[in-house]
Design a protein around this motif. Structure first.
Motif, mmCIF file in Angstrom:
data_model
loop_
_atom_site.group_PDB
_atom_site.id
_atom_site.type_symbol
_atom_site.label_atom_id
_atom_site.label_comp_id
_atom_site.label_asym_id
_atom_site.label_seq_id
_atom_site.Cartn_x
_atom_site.Cartn_y
_atom_site.Cartn_z
ATOM 1 N N CYS A 76 -2.568 0.599 -26.795
ATOM 2 C CA CYS A 76 -1.973 1.491 -27.786
ATOM 3 C C CYS A 76 -2.568 2.894 -27.715
ATOM 4 N N CYS A 89 -9.416 -3.982 -30.606
ATOM 5 C CA CYS A 89 -8.713 -2.842 -31.184
ATOM 6 C C CYS A 89 -7.999 -3.282 -32.461
ATOM 7 N N CYS A 91 -5.093 -2.960 -33.099
ATOM 8 C CA CYS A 91 -3.785 -3.490 -32.726
ATOM 9 C C CYS A 91 -3.851 -4.945 -32.275
#
Ligand SMILES: [Zn+2]
Length: 114
Positions: A76, A89, A91
């Motif tokens: 990302c 992360c 994400c």
């Protein structure tokens, strides 16, 4: 205790950089990443211990600034801070791409007026 050798290395580095100014050194600012495993309190203890052999640094103080671990996620394209050594992360992607946290450097030196 590896902090002792770190402190000695810092002094040797200063002596190379400022061979004539060691008596004017008043402060050493260290920047240390969390991954470098340097404990500020142990650094201060080591610093005091080394001063016994290095009276030239009697008027010098050591300041240690800790930098958090940052990882960059390719998925990302985001840089985020690592908490509790979980290299994931926000994400959801794991990332081992450490962009900050391994440093161990002298960020600045404070010198007295000549
Ligand atoms: Zn991500």
């Amino acid at each position: 205790m590896h902090e002792i050798s770190l402190v000695r290395n810092i002094f040797r580095t200063l002596e190379e950089e400022f061979p004539n100014d060691i008596p004017r050194v008043r402060g050493i600012n260290l920047t240390v990443g969390l991954l470098s495993n340097v404990q500020p309190i142990l650094m201060q203890n080591a610093f005091q211990a080394v001063l016994e052999d290095e009276p030239r640094y009697q008027k010098t103080s050591l300041h240690v600034t800790i930098l958090p671990i940052l990882i960059h996620c390719e998925a990302c394209n985001t840089t985020s801070e690592v908490a509790q050594y979980r290299f994931i992360c926000p994400c959801g992607q794991p990332s081992r791409n450490v962009v900050q946290g391994e440093e161990l450097l002298i960020s600045s030196v404070e010198l007295d007026e000549p």
